[in-house]
Design an enzyme around this catalytic site. Structure first.
Site, mmCIF file in Angstrom:
data_model
loop_
_atom_site.group_PDB
_atom_site.id
_atom_site.type_symbol
_atom_site.label_atom_id
_atom_site.label_comp_id
_atom_site.label_asym_id
_atom_site.label_seq_id
_atom_site.Cartn_x
_atom_site.Cartn_y
_atom_site.Cartn_z
ATOM 1 N N HIS A 11 0.709 -1.344 0.008
ATOM 2 C CA HIS A 11 0.002 -0.079 -0.008
ATOM 3 C C HIS A 11 0.880 1.486 0.282
ATOM 4 O O HIS A 11 2.166 1.348 0.363
ATOM 5 C CB HIS A 11 -1.033 0.006 1.264
ATOM 6 C CG HIS A 11 -0.140 0.067 2.597
ATOM 7 N ND1 HIS A 11 0.422 1.264 3.115
ATOM 8 C CD2 HIS A 11 0.103 -0.968 3.471
ATOM 9 C CE1 HIS A 11 0.989 0.977 4.274
ATOM 10 N NE2 HIS A 11 0.777 -0.427 4.286
ATOM 11 N N GLU A 84 -2.397 -6.865 7.615
ATOM 12 C CA GLU A 84 -1.366 -6.628 8.184
ATOM 13 C C GLU A 84 -1.091 -7.641 9.486
ATOM 14 O O GLU A 84 -2.204 -7.916 9.893
ATOM 15 C CB GLU A 84 -0.867 -5.365 8.676
ATOM 16 C CG GLU A 84 0.590 -5.107 9.389
ATOM 17 C CD GLU A 84 1.797 -5.636 8.604
ATOM 18 O OE1 GLU A 84 1.918 -6.673 8.195
ATOM 19 O OE2 GLU A 84 2.500 -4.803 8.091
#
Length: 215
Positions: A11, A84
């Site tokens: 990202h 994550e």
């Protein structure tokens, strides 16, 4: 079975990346640089044949993925398995703050103890590796002979790199994980193969993005 080509993207940048704060599964949005990086990733992949775009359901990854979905004409599909690593009570803190307050935990983290879990719901490196392996096998197996995009996080991509290069979770890291980088792998039922890593040519107009200090 034909191989599945995987484009794995980290990202774009967030304000917590800049501050070196541990994001984990805390839902932080992209900053202005991160949104620019996301657009540049989309432009870089505009001519690629893409069968599907999968993303972590956390906003920083999802927004990055939307830039790719817009140019490829593909719906962005969220998947919790791409989140994550959970860092439990340490999310929102810098490593220096953790070291000052919980030095023993900080040492376990720095030494990459495979089964160490951050307190209050954190994942160990072994748990993260298993989740990443299971998720990427699941997604890649849906698309034999095709190419997919996976947008995720520094910790997820670190685990994927180790899986593809047959390295242990506690091996020293010698590879980069910059925000907005494009990484390429092949998948077959036998496993993953690394094709290319940390391509940031599409980001050359900006200052170098932050590396994986806080995922």
């Amino acid at each position: 079975m034909e191989a599945t080509r995987i484009i794995a993207v980290r990202h774009g940048e967030t304000s917590w990346n800049v501050d070196a704060r541990i994001q984990g599964q805390t839902d932080i949005a992209l900053n202005d640089t991160g949104r620019w990086q996301a657009r540049r990733v989309g432009e870089a992949l505009a001519t690629e044949p893409i069968s599907a775009v999968y993303t972590s359901d956390l906003e920083r990854a999802h927004e990055t993925a939307r830039s790719i979905g817009e140019v490829s004409g593909k719906e962005v599909i969220p998947h919790e398995g791409l989140r994550e690593r959970s860092f439990g009570m340490f999310e929102g803190k810098t490593f220096d703050e953790i070291h000052q307050t919980w030095p023993e935990h900080a040492q376990n983290w720095r030494k990459r103890i495979p089964d160490w879990q951050p307190p209050e719901g954190g994942e160990s490196l072994l748990e993260l590796r298993e989740r990443v392996l299971r998720t990427l096998h699941e997604l890649a197996a849906r698309h034999p002979g095709e190419q997919i995009v996976v947008v995720a996080h520094g910790g997820v991509l670190d685990a994927l790199y180790r899986i593809a290069t047959r390295q242990e979770v506690n091996a020293p890291r010698t590879w980069e994980l910059p925000n907005g980088a494009i990484n390429r792998l092949l998948w077959t039922p036998e496993g993953f193969t690394l094709v290319g890593w940390s391509d940031t040519q599409h980001l050359d107009e900006a200052n170098a993005p932050a590396d994986e200090t806080s995922a």
